[in-house]
Design an enzyme around this catalytic site. Structure first.
Site, PDB file in Angstrom:
ATOM      1  N   HIS A 152       0.738  -1.111   0.010  1.00  0.00           N
ATOM      2  CA  HIS A 152      -0.054   0.277   0.034  1.00  0.00           C
ATOM      3  C   HIS A 152       1.113   1.338   0.057  1.00  0.00           C
ATOM      4  CE1 HIS A 152      -3.765   2.076   0.688  1.00  0.00           C
ATOM      5  NE2 HIS A 152      -2.815   2.563   1.459  1.00  0.00           N
ATOM      6  N   ALA A 153       0.629   1.659  -0.931  1.00  0.00           N
ATOM      7  CA  ALA A 153       1.888   3.332  -1.191  1.00  0.00           C
ATOM      8  C   ALA A 153       1.834   3.605   0.394  1.00  0.00           C
ATOM      9  CB  ALA A 153       1.208   3.763  -2.518  1.00  0.00           C
ATOM     10  N   HIS A 182       0.460  11.039  -5.613  1.00  0.00           N
ATOM     11  CA  HIS A 182      -0.655  11.617  -4.617  1.00  0.00           C
ATOM     12  C   HIS A 182       0.419  11.725  -3.412  1.00  0.00           C
ATOM     13  CE1 HIS A 182      -3.662  10.085  -1.495  1.00  0.00           C
ATOM     14  NE2 HIS A 182      -2.745  10.490  -0.874  1.00  0.00           N
ATOM     15  N   GLU A 183       1.803  10.610  -3.450  1.00  0.00           N
ATOM     16  CA  GLU A 183       2.476  10.618  -3.039  1.00  0.00           C
ATOM     17  C   GLU A 183       3.606  11.493  -2.457  1.00  0.00           C
ATOM     18  OE1 GLU A 183       2.152   8.608  -0.082  1.00  0.00           O
ATOM     19  OE2 GLU A 183       0.720   7.234  -1.349  1.00  0.00           O
ATOM     20  N   HIS A 186       2.468  14.723  -0.833  1.00  0.00           N
ATOM     21  CA  HIS A 186       2.852  13.957   1.038  1.00  0.00           C
ATOM     22  C   HIS A 186       4.190  14.858   0.863  1.00  0.00           C
ATOM     23  CE1 HIS A 186      -1.394  12.582   2.019  1.00  0.00           C
ATOM     24  NE2 HIS A 186      -0.654  11.239   1.623  1.00  0.00           N
ATOM     25  N   GLU A 210      -3.259  15.245   2.274  1.00  0.00           N
ATOM     26  CA  GLU A 210      -3.941  14.030   1.202  1.00  0.00           C
ATOM     27  C   GLU A 210      -4.624  14.705  -0.394  1.00  0.00           C
ATOM     28  OE1 GLU A 210      -3.468  11.131   1.437  1.00  0.00           O
ATOM     29  OE2 GLU A 210      -3.446  10.907   3.413  1.00  0.00           O
ATOM     30  N   HIS A 311      -6.679   1.034   5.917  1.00  0.00           N
ATOM     31  CA  HIS A 311      -6.716   1.922   6.810  1.00  0.00           C
ATOM     32  C   HIS A 311      -7.256   1.107   7.952  1.00  0.00           C
ATOM     33  CE1 HIS A 311      -6.366   3.647   2.627  1.00  0.00           C
ATOM     34  NE2 HIS A 311      -5.424   4.715   3.022  1.00  0.00           N
ATOM     35  N   TYR A 321      -9.738  12.164   3.411  1.00  0.00           N
ATOM     36  CA  TYR A 321     -10.022  11.204   1.588  1.00  0.00           C
ATOM     37  C   TYR A 321     -10.814  11.624   1.022  1.00  0.00           C
ATOM     38  CZ  TYR A 321      -6.159   8.217   2.736  1.00  0.00           C
ATOM     39  OH  TYR A 321      -4.881   7.450   3.335  1.00  0.00           O
TER      40      TYR A 321
HETATM   41  O1  X8Z Z   1      -4.071   5.537   0.664  1.00  0.00           O
HETATM   42  C1  X8Z Z   1      -4.143   5.612   0.138  1.00  0.00           C
HETATM   43  C2  X8Z Z   1      -2.991   6.824  -0.528  1.00  0.00           C
HETATM   44  C3  X8Z Z   1      -1.853   6.955   0.679  1.00  0.00           C
HETATM   45  S1  X8Z Z   1      -2.591   7.640   1.947  1.00  0.00           S
HETATM   46  C4  X8Z Z   1      -2.287   5.598  -1.087  1.00  0.00           C
HETATM   47  N1  X8Z Z   1      -5.888   6.473  -0.778  1.00  0.00           N
HETATM   48  C5  X8Z Z   1      -6.748   5.986   0.357  1.00  0.00           C
HETATM   49  C6  X8Z Z   1      -6.587   3.926  -0.705  1.00  0.00           C
HETATM   50  O2  X8Z Z   1      -6.032   3.969  -1.056  1.00  0.00           O
HETATM   51  O3  X8Z Z   1      -7.846   4.790  -0.122  1.00  0.00           O
HETATM   52  C7  X8Z Z   1      -5.266   7.136  -1.555  1.00  0.00           C
HETATM   53  C8  X8Z Z   1      -7.344   7.622  -1.693  1.00  0.00           C
HETATM   54  C9  X8Z Z   1      -7.976   6.691  -0.930  1.00  0.00           C
HETATM   55 ZN    ZN Z   2      -2.134  10.138   1.178  1.00  0.00          ZN
END
Ligand code: X8Z
Ligand code: ZN
Length: 394
Positions: A152-153, A182-183, A186, A210, A311, A321
């Site tokens: 997960h990025a 996106h990254e 940050h 975000e 998450h 988000y």
């Molecule tokens: O978790 C993330 C990023 C890292 S802060 C990749 N996002 C959420 C997800 O993947 O559920 C970005 C969009 C929503």
């Molecule tokens: Zn993020």
């Protein structure tokens, strides 16, 4: 355990603690969240209506009820949180424009480093600093073969000393190109607030953190993709525009109720309003209520489906988000205005605009040193979160 920690800090439960970070009371934040959701809900309802009708045509009304919930497993996304996988089925004008960027990336040798450098290049084209050398030495851009990692990025500011890194398993897809931006959003925030006192090193609120990279990635227009050699020159026919808008909608509009419901569920769990034996049922109740998504099969009493979303076990708050999904369009609109863009918002790319870069830098440099309405005002001129620009984009 989280609730015990929250109590130690003077909050009734962890949900209240999480809702306490927005320069307003936790209760006001709930009202604010609902206000924003009501602003975008009509747009989501239309997308849902169109999607379930086409799904029913394709799979049959016995499998997808044209008036009911969309089963979670047909969206092409493990969590049904964004639906771009449905694009080939939902494309309004088949063949009007080729948006198969992923195929072009595979064929064009877009390796992880090329994707990372393309991301950085967008920020530097706007006059922002390059990433520090250590970013390139210490990041993980590829899935290693010799060990298990969390793919997960994520973006990291190790020791809060401008040691910027990403941890990603980059694949050659449009999705990962966007996630790279996106990254980097940050990392750029971290970089520009690095000289502030440690308590002020953060986003104006977590939704800002975000939103930055996503706001930049909204500039990945057909014109910009063509510049990258990833699609053929685009003619702005109404059919081509509608196809691109559908692709955007399947990424951005489909996400909204998911972004809204995850923490609604956790707020209800942390407050004790929902008992542990009802946690899974409550999850699917909210999935139905907000997303109009249903479980593919009946869920057994001991299932814990929320645990499949990164998450939840990582204990990362998620409302950020949802707020970012809306804020990014406000930022994009403001940067486009600064860049002197004329014409519809969805055609704007701020690539190469120093004026847009200055707007962005102003917010980044504030970090968490001012209440978020001040930061928002510095870029957009308004002090309110507002889905207006998102509605305008679509
Ligand atoms: O978790 C993330 C990023 C890292 S802060 C990749 N996002 C959420 C997800 O993947 O559920 C970005 C969009 C929503
Ligand atoms: Zn993020």
């Amino acid at each position: 355990l989280g609730n015990e920690g929250a109590a130690g800090l003077g909050y009734p439960d962890m949900g209240e603690l999480w809702r306490g970070g927005y320069d307003m009371t936790p209760a006001e934040l709930e009202t604010e969240t609902e206000r924003l959701w009501q602003q975008v809900k009509p747009m989501y309802d239309e997308l849902h209506c169109y999607a379930r009708a086409r799904l029913a045509d394709t799979y049959g009304k016995d499998k997808v009820d044209p008036k009911g919930l969309i089963p979670a497993h047909v969206t092409g996304n493990m969590w049904a949180q964004s639906w771009e996988g449905l694009y080939p089925m939902l494309e309004p004008h088949p063949g009007a424009v080729s948006l198969d960027v992923t195929r072009a990336m595979e064929e064009g040798g877009w390796d992880p480093m090329k994707i990372a450098h393309t991301g950085e290049d967008f920020f530097t084209s706007m006059g922002l600093d390059p990433m520090p050398e250590t970013f390139w030495e210490r990041s993980m851009f590829e899935q290693p073969e010799d060990k298990e990692v969390v793919c997960h990025a994520s973006a990291w500011d190790v020791e809060l000393a401008d040691d910027q890194r990403v941890k990603m398993c980059i694949r050659p897809t449009l999705d990962d190109l966007v996630t790279m931006h996106h990254e980097l959003g940050h990392n750029y925030y971290n970089h520009y607030h690095t000289d502030l006192p440690i308590l002020l090193q953060g986003g104006a609120h977590d939704g800002f953190h975000e939103a930055i990279g996503d706001a930049i990635a909204l500039s990945i227009t057909p014109g910009y993709l063509n510049q990258l050699g990833l699609i053929d020159a685009v003619e702005e026919t109404p059919e081509a525009v509608l196809n691109k808008q559908m692709l955007d909608a399947l990424q951005k509009i489909s996400f909204l109720p998911f972004g809204r419901m995850i923490d609604q569920w956790r707020w209800d769990v942390f407050s004790g309003e929902v008992a542990p034996e009802d946690w899974n049922d409550h999850w699917w109740k909210l999935r139905a209520e907000y997303q109009g998504i249903g479980a593919p099969v009946d869920r057994p009493a001991d299932a814990f489906d929320p645990g499949a979303k990164f998450h939840i076990p990582a204990n990362t708050p998620y409302l950020r988000y949802f707020l970012a999904a809306i804020l990014q369009f406000q930022m994009h609109e403001a940067m486009c205005a600064a860049a002197g863009h004329e014409g519809p918002l969805h055609t704007c790319s701020v690539y190469g605009s120093r004026a847009a870069g200055e707007k962005m830098e102003a917010v980044l440099s504030l970090g968490a040193s001012k209440p978020w309405p001040d930061a928002l005002e510095s870029i957009t001129g308004t002090r309110e979160m507002d889905a207006g620009p998102m509605l305008a984009y679509f």
